[in-house]
Design a protein around this motif. Structure first.
Motif, short mmCIF file in Angstrom:
data_model
loop_
_atom_site.label_atom_id
_atom_site.label_comp_id
_atom_site.label_asym_id
_atom_site.label_seq_id
_atom_site.Cartn_x
_atom_site.Cartn_y
_atom_site.Cartn_z
N PRO A 163 0.73 -1.23 0.00
CA PRO A 163 0.04 -0.06 0.05
C PRO A 163 0.72 1.32 -0.05
CG PRO A 163 -0.67 -1.54 1.56
CD PRO A 163 0.39 -2.09 1.07
N ASP A 164 2.06 1.36 0.64
CA ASP A 164 2.82 2.25 0.67
C ASP A 164 3.19 2.88 -0.59
OD1 ASP A 164 2.57 3.00 3.37
OD2 ASP A 164 4.45 1.79 3.84
N ASN A 194 0.72 4.05 -2.94
CA ASN A 194 0.37 5.63 -2.46
C ASN A 194 1.29 6.65 -2.94
OD1 ASN A 194 -0.96 7.60 -1.21
ND2 ASN A 194 0.07 7.41 0.71
N ILE A 195 2.67 6.01 -3.07
CA ILE A 195 3.54 6.99 -3.53
C ILE A 195 3.49 6.94 -5.15
CG2 ILE A 195 6.21 7.10 -3.88
CD1 ILE A 195 5.20 7.75 -0.96
N ASN A 196 3.13 5.87 -5.81
CA ASN A 196 2.98 5.81 -7.27
C ASN A 196 1.64 6.69 -7.45
OD1 ASN A 196 3.34 5.10 -9.83
ND2 ASN A 196 1.81 3.56 -9.68
N ASN A 197 0.63 6.50 -6.84
CA ASN A 197 -0.68 7.32 -7.01
C ASN A 197 -0.26 9.00 -6.92
OD1 ASN A 197 -1.81 5.15 -7.91
ND2 ASN A 197 -2.69 4.78 -5.90
N LEU A 199 8.42 9.17 5.47
CA LEU A 199 8.97 8.51 6.83
C LEU A 199 9.08 9.84 7.71
CD1 LEU A 199 11.26 5.60 5.59
CD2 LEU A 199 8.91 5.53 6.52
N SER A 200 9.03 10.85 7.18
CA SER A 200 9.37 12.54 7.94
C SER A 200 8.79 12.64 9.47
CB SER A 200 9.05 13.51 7.12
OG SER A 200 7.66 13.56 6.72
N ASN A 242 21.20 5.93 6.94
CA ASN A 242 21.30 4.49 7.02
C ASN A 242 20.33 3.86 6.17
OD1 ASN A 242 23.53 4.84 8.33
ND2 ASN A 242 22.51 4.28 10.33
N ALA A 243 18.97 4.70 5.56
CA ALA A 243 18.10 4.00 5.08
C ALA A 243 18.35 3.72 3.36
CB ALA A 243 16.88 4.51 5.47
N TYR A 244 17.96 2.81 2.92
CA TYR A 244 18.03 2.56 1.55
C TYR A 244 16.93 1.93 1.03
CZ TYR A 244 19.48 -2.44 2.03
OH TYR A 244 19.22 -3.63 2.52
N GLN A 245 16.16 1.03 1.71
CA GLN A 245 15.02 0.30 1.16
C GLN A 245 13.89 1.03 0.20
OE1 GLN A 245 12.63 -1.76 3.97
NE2 GLN A 245 12.57 -3.94 2.63
N ASP A 246 13.66 2.31 1.04
CA ASP A 246 12.59 2.98 0.12
C ASP A 246 13.21 3.63 -0.97
OD1 ASP A 246 14.44 4.67 1.63
OD2 ASP A 246 13.05 6.04 2.21
#
Length: 299
Positions: free
Chosen positions: A134-135, A138-141, A155-156, A217-221
């Motif tokens: 769903p995330d 949502n980002i795509n839409n 993620l802010s 450190n995040a890279y998955q998103d």
């Protein structure tokens, strides 16, 4: 006539010394567990290929060389990824702290009606969420795919940081201080800017570090949302692509320089990606312990 008895205070002191020794030993071991792997990576990044291939590098560089770092600075794609990571981390941290402060301050004031229900709604999202699919939809839409905002907006806001901030404000900002400011004619924003924020520097510095380190450190998103715009790949995603290389040789995008052993380049990029956070931490260290302790106080 009576047998001499031992000193109870000395006996307790002896037992305390043993426990203190054990605690220090455990802390030393835990520190070494965290430090030694990083020293190993640094040593590999400063060693020549032949020693790394022969597995002769442990905690000290063998065949000292900085060729790997020269190749990093010669590669425009890595420097571009560093620039993207810095921009994203700064914007993410600033936006995250603004949202956290603006949400935590009213929830920490007892005169706000329904604050417990609102806090529970925030808390509910920590245990139940929509999930990755769903995330992504949502980002795509929203049309945020392959944009820098896909790495900042979703993620802010952190509920965990909100709860720490709320608890800190409840315990450190007395209601009487706010009432005195109201008598002088101050409004909510004036109280927030002139009283609450200046008195909350430790917890603000602590949560800012949490936001910055988490984003850095995040890279998955980025792996999900940055598909075609390779110029928007952050440094950690670049490192991810380096680590998963299956071949025995690796070519840099810009310099087209072949390496006999990509492990040296991987180690140097890990150090290169870690240094910015290590450079920032000493400036907020004096606030860190105090801020964590403030957030640990219960209402």
């Amino acid at each position: 006539m009576t047998a001499s008895t031992g000193n109870p205070a000395a006996s307790r002191k002896g037992r305390m010394d043993i426990w203190e020794l054990l605690i220090r030993l455990v802390l030393i071991i835990a520190s070494l567990v965290c430090l030694l792997p990083f020293l190993h990576v640094v040593s590999k990044s400063l060693s020549s290929d032949s020693f790394v291939i022969a597995n002769k590098v442990f905690l000290w560089p063998q065949g000292f060389t900085i060729e790997a770092y020269k190749k990093i600075f010669a590669d425009a794609s890595i420097l571009r990824s560093l620039y993207i990571s810095v921009i994203v981390t700064v914007l993410f941290t600033v936006l995250g702290m603004i949202l956290t402060i603006c949400a935590a301050y009213p929830l920490s004031r007892p005169q706000m009606k329904g604050r417990r229900v609102i806090t529970f709604i925030f808390l509910f999202t920590m245990y139940f969420s929509g999930g990755i699919i769903p995330d992504y939809m949502n980002i795509n839409n929203l049309g945020l795919m392959d944009t820098i905002w896909s790495l900042i907006l979703p993620l802010s806001f952190s509920v965990f940081n909100l709860l720490i901030m709320k608890t800190s404000l409840t315990s450190s900002i007395p209601v009487s201080l706010e009432e005195s400011a109201r008598i002088d004619g101050a409004g909510h924003f004036r109280i927030l800017l002139s009283i609450v924020i200046p008195l909350s520097k430790p917890i603000i510095a602590t949560l800012s570090l949490f936001y910055a380190v988490g984003r850095w450190n995040a890279y998955q998103d980025a792996l999900f949302y940055i598909k075609h715009e390779t110029s928007l790949r952050p440094l950690q995603l670049k490192l991810y692509y380096l680590v998963i290389q299956a071949s025995e040789s690796f070519q840099l995008e810009a310099t087209q320089v072949s390496l006999s052993n990509p492990e040296v380049l991987k180690a140097s990029v890990v150090v290169f990606a870690t240094l910015p956070i290590l450079c920032i931490y000493p400036f907020v260290q004096k606030y860190f312990v105090q801020g964590v302790m403030l957030g640990a106080v219960k209402e």
